[in-house]
Structure formats: C-alpha cells, structure tokens
Design an enzyme around this catalytic site. Structure first.
Site, PDB file in Angstrom:
ATOM      1  N   GLY A   1      -0.031   5.546  -4.320  1.00  0.00           N
ATOM      2  CA  GLY A   1      -0.626   6.834  -4.664  1.00  0.00           C
ATOM      3  C   GLY A   1      -0.012   7.966  -3.864  1.00  0.00           C
TER       4      GLY A   1
ATOM      5  CG  ASN B   1      -7.870  -2.205  -5.193  1.00  0.00           C
ATOM      6  OD1 ASN B   1      -6.970  -3.030  -4.976  1.00  0.00           O
ATOM      7  ND2 ASN B   1      -8.087  -1.190  -4.368  1.00  0.00           N
TER       8      ASN B   1
ATOM      9  CB  SER C   1      -8.582  -5.475  -2.962  1.00  0.00           C
ATOM     10  OG  SER C   1      -9.284  -4.272  -3.211  1.00  0.00           O
TER      11      SER C   1
ATOM     12  CG  ASP D   1      -2.107   0.915   1.095  1.00  0.00           C
ATOM     13  OD1 ASP D   1      -2.351   1.427  -0.020  1.00  0.00           O
ATOM     14  OD2 ASP D   1      -2.786   1.138   2.114  1.00  0.00           O
TER      15      ASP D   1
HETATM   16  C1  IPE Z   1      -5.402  -2.787  -0.239  1.00  0.00           C
HETATM   17  O1  IPE Z   1      -5.069  -1.460  -0.403  1.00  0.00           O
HETATM   18  C2  IPE Z   1      -5.346  -3.503  -1.555  1.00  0.00           C
HETATM   19  C3  IPE Z   1      -4.020  -3.640  -2.155  1.00  0.00           C
HETATM   20  C4  IPE Z   1      -2.881  -3.257  -1.631  1.00  0.00           C
HETATM   21  C5  IPE Z   1      -4.014  -4.285  -3.431  1.00  0.00           C
HETATM   22  P1  IPE Z   1      -6.187  -0.333  -0.580  1.00  0.00           P
HETATM   23  O2  IPE Z   1      -5.457   0.940  -0.711  1.00  0.00           O
HETATM   24  O3  IPE Z   1      -7.110  -0.698  -1.687  1.00  0.00           O
HETATM   25  O4  IPE Z   1      -6.972  -0.457   0.791  1.00  0.00           O
HETATM   26  P2  IPE Z   1      -7.940   0.590   1.516  1.00  0.00           P
HETATM   27  O5  IPE Z   1      -8.973   1.015   0.517  1.00  0.00           O
HETATM   28  O6  IPE Z   1      -7.097   1.751   1.950  1.00  0.00           O
HETATM   29  O7  IPE Z   1      -8.500  -0.162   2.676  1.00  0.00           O
HETATM   30  C1  IPE Z   2      -1.505   0.262  -3.385  1.00  0.00           C
HETATM   31  O1  IPE Z   2      -1.295   1.612  -3.407  1.00  0.00           O
HETATM   32  C2  IPE Z   2      -1.678  -0.314  -4.763  1.00  0.00           C
HETATM   33  C3  IPE Z   2      -3.026  -0.821  -5.047  1.00  0.00           C
HETATM   34  C4  IPE Z   2      -4.034  -0.838  -4.239  1.00  0.00           C
HETATM   35  C5  IPE Z   2      -3.229  -1.353  -6.370  1.00  0.00           C
HETATM   36  P1  IPE Z   2      -2.504   2.629  -3.411  1.00  0.00           P
HETATM   37  O2  IPE Z   2      -2.879   2.919  -4.821  1.00  0.00           O
HETATM   38  O3  IPE Z   2      -3.618   2.130  -2.562  1.00  0.00           O
HETATM   39  O4  IPE Z   2      -1.822   3.903  -2.754  1.00  0.00           O
HETATM   40  P2  IPE Z   2      -2.488   4.921  -1.735  1.00  0.00           P
HETATM   41  O5  IPE Z   2      -3.044   4.120  -0.598  1.00  0.00           O
HETATM   42  O6  IPE Z   2      -3.550   5.664  -2.493  1.00  0.00           O
HETATM   43  O7  IPE Z   2      -1.349   5.800  -1.320  1.00  0.00           O
HETATM   44 MG    MG Z   3      -4.093   2.366  -0.617  1.00  0.00          MG
END
Ligand code: IPE
Ligand code: IPE
Ligand code: MG
Length: 243
Positions: free
Chosen positions: A26, A71, A68, A23
């Site tokens: 972003g 997602n 997930s 995680d």
């Molecule tokens: C969990 O991260 C899923 C993956 C790392 C693939 P998310 O960023 O989607 O989780 P939430 O929404 O913050 O719980």
């Molecule tokens: C995890 O990073 C990657 C996926 C869930 C695919 P995020 O995209 O959730 O990054 P943040 O949580 O927005 O920083």
């Molecule tokens: Mg995330």
C-alpha cells in the site's frame, strides 16, 4: 530491487526454511500516487522473482504471508482485489511451479475464500502434490493463534476419547498438529517495509528463527535482497539458549 533471479555463490550456511511477511504494498503505491491495488499488483511481481530466487539459491522451503486472518478488516473492494490477484497468480504461474517440481502448500483456512478461489487452490495443490522439489507455502487466511487453538483442540479431542495421555503432551505433540508439520524448522523470518512485529504469523515456529526486518517495501524486494538476507543469516550465531 526487482531483478532477475541471479544467485551469488552459495552461502556457507543456507537457511532451510525462510518465511516472509510481505508488507508495504500500500505504501509503495501511495508513494507513487497510485491506488493500493497497484501496489498489490507490483507485489505479485516480487513474489514471482523471490520464489524463483529462493529456488535458485537452493532454499528447501519458502513460506509467504499473503493474507492474514485479520486482513478481512480491510475494505471489501481491497479484499476482492487480492482474491483476483491470487487467481491470476495461480493461473499464470502454476505451470511453472509444476515444471519446477515445486510442492505447493497452503497454511490457513483458505476454505473461507470465495468458491472459485478455493477450487483453483485445490486444483493447484492437487497438481503439485506429486512433486518432490522445494516447498512453496502460501499463508492464506492464516493466523498463528488460530493455528495453536486448533492444535490444542485436536489434542484435547484425542485425550477426551482416551487415545492420548494428557500428561504426555509435549512440544513434539503440538508440532504434529501445526500446519507446518511437513516443513523444515523455520530458520529465517523476514519482514519488509520497516514494521517490526509478527502480526500473528508463525508464532510457535518463530521461537528460534532468526528475525530480519528490512526497510524495503515488498514490491521493491527482489532476488538481490533475498540473497542479502541469506548472507545476513549466514553471519548470525544461533545459540538456542546454550553457549
Ligand atoms: C501482515 O501485514 C499480513 C501480510 C503481510 C499478509 P499487515 O499489513 O496486515 O499487518 P499489520 O496490520 O500492519 O500488523
Ligand atoms: C502487504 O501490504 C500485503 C497484504 C497485507 C495483503 P499492505 O497492503 O499491508 O501494505 P501497507 O502496509 O498498507 O503499506
Ligand atoms: Mg501492511
């Protein structure tokens, strides 16, 4: 730190199965005033170095949460960007996985992905199916609740057909239906980026896993961070309800 896979001396207690909620891609990008897609791109580099490091450490199974079942709620453009990166990863890295004797596994309903992605995944699974080395399991369109629903349904179907005594259903029976049935028990579950939740990942398997939440954003997580996590695991005392 995304450094080369240089393992330390083998730790005393090595987790057999490590899972990572990758995680923070972003936020990594946002902190650099870059588009989120750049964070995902950097995240793939971290996948590369961490999978190598896991092999160098001798970890039997590494499970990575890549997409997930929730997602899909992200903008279509981000979802399709992630699919593109997945394709790139398979195209660039499959040869190495084959060479390194890695057994690739996918957890989750990846058949919901676009047809060309499904085809690439099936090819990658087929080409590593005969391998006998470490397992790399990638969770794609995975949700633990759906996994448990499926397990319950499969057992109910067997029971309804008369092939299974409902009163004989126990934890082992459920485990035979889970997507992780061929993997060693989950020892260590890591989540990067400071969030402290499971986000529908491996809910059953995490029952007695050691949990480690680190502040590092996924693109910054490297071989040293994995080694540190494994060291931390070695310091934990697991009691499983006993003394
Ligand atoms: C969990 O991260 C899923 C993956 C790392 C693939 P998310 O960023 O989607 O989780 P939430 O929404 O913050 O719980
Ligand atoms: C995890 O990073 C990657 C996926 C869930 C695919 P995020 O995209 O959730 O990054 P943040 O949580 O927005 O920083
Ligand atoms: Mg995330």
């Amino acid at each position: 730190m995304a450094t080369a896979a240089v393992p330390r001396a083998a730790p005393a207690v090595l987790p057999r199965h490590v899972a990572i909620i990758m995680d923070g891609n972003g936020r990594w990008a946002a902190s650099r005033r870059m588009p989120r897609a750049m964070g995902h791109r950097a995240g793939v580099e971290a996948v590369r170095s961490v999978t190598r490091a896991a092999r160098a450490l001798g970890i039997e199974a590494l499970t990575l949460y890549a997409f997930s079942s929730e997602n899909w709620r992200r903008p279509a453009e981000e979802v399709s960007g992630l699919m593109k990166l997945l394709k790139l990863f398979i195209r660039n890295d499959l040869a190495e996985l084959v060479r390194e004797n890695v057994r690739l596994r996918v957890l989750g309903d990846y058949r919901r992905f676009p047809a060309d992605v499904v085809e690439l995944i099936d090819d990658a699974l087929a080409r590593t199916a005969g391998n006998s080395g470490p397992i790399l399991a990638i969770a794609l369109n995975y949700g633990a609740q759906a996994e448990l629903v499926e397990a319950a349904r499969a057992l109910a179907v067997q029971a309804a057909a008369g092939g299974l005594d409902p009163t004989a259903i126990d934890a082992d029976a459920i485990e035979t239906q889970l997507e992780t049935r061929d993997l060693p028990p989950l020892d260590l579950l890591i989540r990067t980026s400071g969030e402290q939740r499971l986000s529908n990942f491996l809910l059953w398997q995490a029952a007695y896993a050691e949990l480690l939440f680190v502040e590092t954003l996924w693109p910054d997580f490297g071989a040293d961070d994995l080694a540190a996590a494994v060291d931390a695991f070695g310091q934990r005392q697991r009691r499983y309800g006993g003394l």
